[in-house]
Design an enzyme around this catalytic site. Structure first.
Site, mmCIF file in Angstrom:
data_model
loop_
_atom_site.group_PDB
_atom_site.id
_atom_site.type_symbol
_atom_site.label_atom_id
_atom_site.label_comp_id
_atom_site.label_asym_id
_atom_site.label_seq_id
_atom_site.Cartn_x
_atom_site.Cartn_y
_atom_site.Cartn_z
ATOM 1 N N CYS A 42 -14.070 -6.101 -2.064
ATOM 2 C CA CYS A 42 -12.785 -6.685 -1.678
ATOM 3 C C CYS A 42 -12.718 -6.761 -0.148
ATOM 4 O O CYS A 42 -13.306 -5.941 0.556
ATOM 5 C CB CYS A 42 -11.634 -5.838 -2.206
ATOM 6 S SG CYS A 42 -9.999 -6.546 -1.831
ATOM 7 N N ASP A 44 -10.303 -6.001 1.563
ATOM 8 C CA ASP A 44 -9.390 -4.941 2.006
ATOM 9 C C ASP A 44 -10.021 -4.093 3.123
ATOM 10 O O ASP A 44 -11.151 -3.612 2.983
ATOM 11 C CB ASP A 44 -9.042 -4.051 0.801
ATOM 12 C CG ASP A 44 -7.849 -3.160 1.095
ATOM 13 O OD1 ASP A 44 -7.923 -2.357 2.065
ATOM 14 O OD2 ASP A 44 -6.854 -3.237 0.359
ATOM 15 N N CYS A 101 -5.418 -2.158 -5.079
ATOM 16 C CA CYS A 101 -5.830 -3.472 -4.579
ATOM 17 C C CYS A 101 -4.622 -4.410 -4.593
ATOM 18 O O CYS A 101 -4.043 -4.682 -5.650
ATOM 19 C CB CYS A 101 -6.950 -4.041 -5.450
ATOM 20 S SG CYS A 101 -7.538 -5.653 -4.880
HETATM 21 ZN ZN LIG Z 1 -8.420 -5.318 -2.811
#
Ligand SMILES: [Zn+2]
Length: 231
Positions: A42, A44, A101
């Site tokens: 991800c 992130d 997430c």
């Molecule tokens: Zn994420």
């Protein structure tokens, strides 16, 4: 100091650190790379692939997008996958999701995010397919966690559905496909899924290889390292 200047300053310190341990650290990196792993994670900022695995430069080939999706019409992820599998010849492909997430959470809502709706649609599909199970979980955090996990498993299966992976399985018995989830709350990675080369997948996704690999259908790079089938 402006925030971006701090990054540039930290880079200088990092270079010195690396050179202290190994004076030829950067020279050794110049020629080539031969990572064993493709990491699909991800975007992130709290899930930096190298940091959480202790990997050094050169060890991970990395692709990151919102919610670590493997979308079969996304040329970006497919190009990374093809290069990693067919040229770098990675032994493992890891899809790594993470709890908390934001992409997964937002996909569980009916909020309009504009362009991003199109990307989150893929997550909504995972939710819809598993709706009965996910909705049966009372605790909202546990429900969110479960969709994070199911999304990882789904994306690992999406890898197995590609002709890129199936061809490498058939010709070279690699790569192994992994599904992991990172727990922001503890820092630990957890294994969720493992698909070994030549695992039988649902028939409809299994390509038939009714031709032989031959020079006419194979392209080579100038250094001979690249061997790609025509589409
Ligand atoms: Zn994420």
């Amino acid at each position: 100091m402006e925030a971006h200047k701090e990054l540039l300053l930290a880079n200088k310190a990092w270079v010195q650190e690396k050179l202290k341990i190994r004076p030829d650290f950067f020279e050794r990196q110049v020629e080539t790379q031969s990572p064993d792993f493709l990491w699909i994670g991800c975007s992130d900022s709290r899930v930096p692939a190298e940091d959480i695995t202790g990997a050094e430069p050169g060890e991970l080939f990395v692709h990151r997008n919102i919610a670590n999706l493997v979308v079969h019409t996304d040329f970006n992820v497919l190009s990374v996958l093809q290069y990693a599998v067919e040229v770098l010849k990675v032994k493992h492909v890891i899809v790594c999701g993470h709890y908390n997430c934001g992409g997964v959470k937002n996909a569980m809502t009916r909020r309009d995010f504009g362009l991003l709706n199109k990307w989150l649609r893929h997550l909504k599909d995972v939710y819809r397919i598993n709706r009965d199970h996910i909705d049966s979980i009372a605790d909202p955090q546990a429900r969110w966690d479960r969709l994070v996990e199911m999304n990882v498993t789904e994306q690992v299966q999406n890898l197995a559905k590609t002709s890129i992976v199936q061809r490498a399985w058939r010709l070279e018995q690699r790569p192994m496909l992994h599904g992991w989830v990172y727990d922001l709350r503890t820092g630990y990675l957890k294994e969720l899924a493992l698909i070994r080369p030549n695992t039988k997948i649902d028939d409809i996704y299994q390509f038939e290889w009714d031709y032989q690999d031959s020079p006419e259908t194979t392209a080579s790079s100038p250094d001979g390292s690249l061997s790609l089938k025509s589409p």
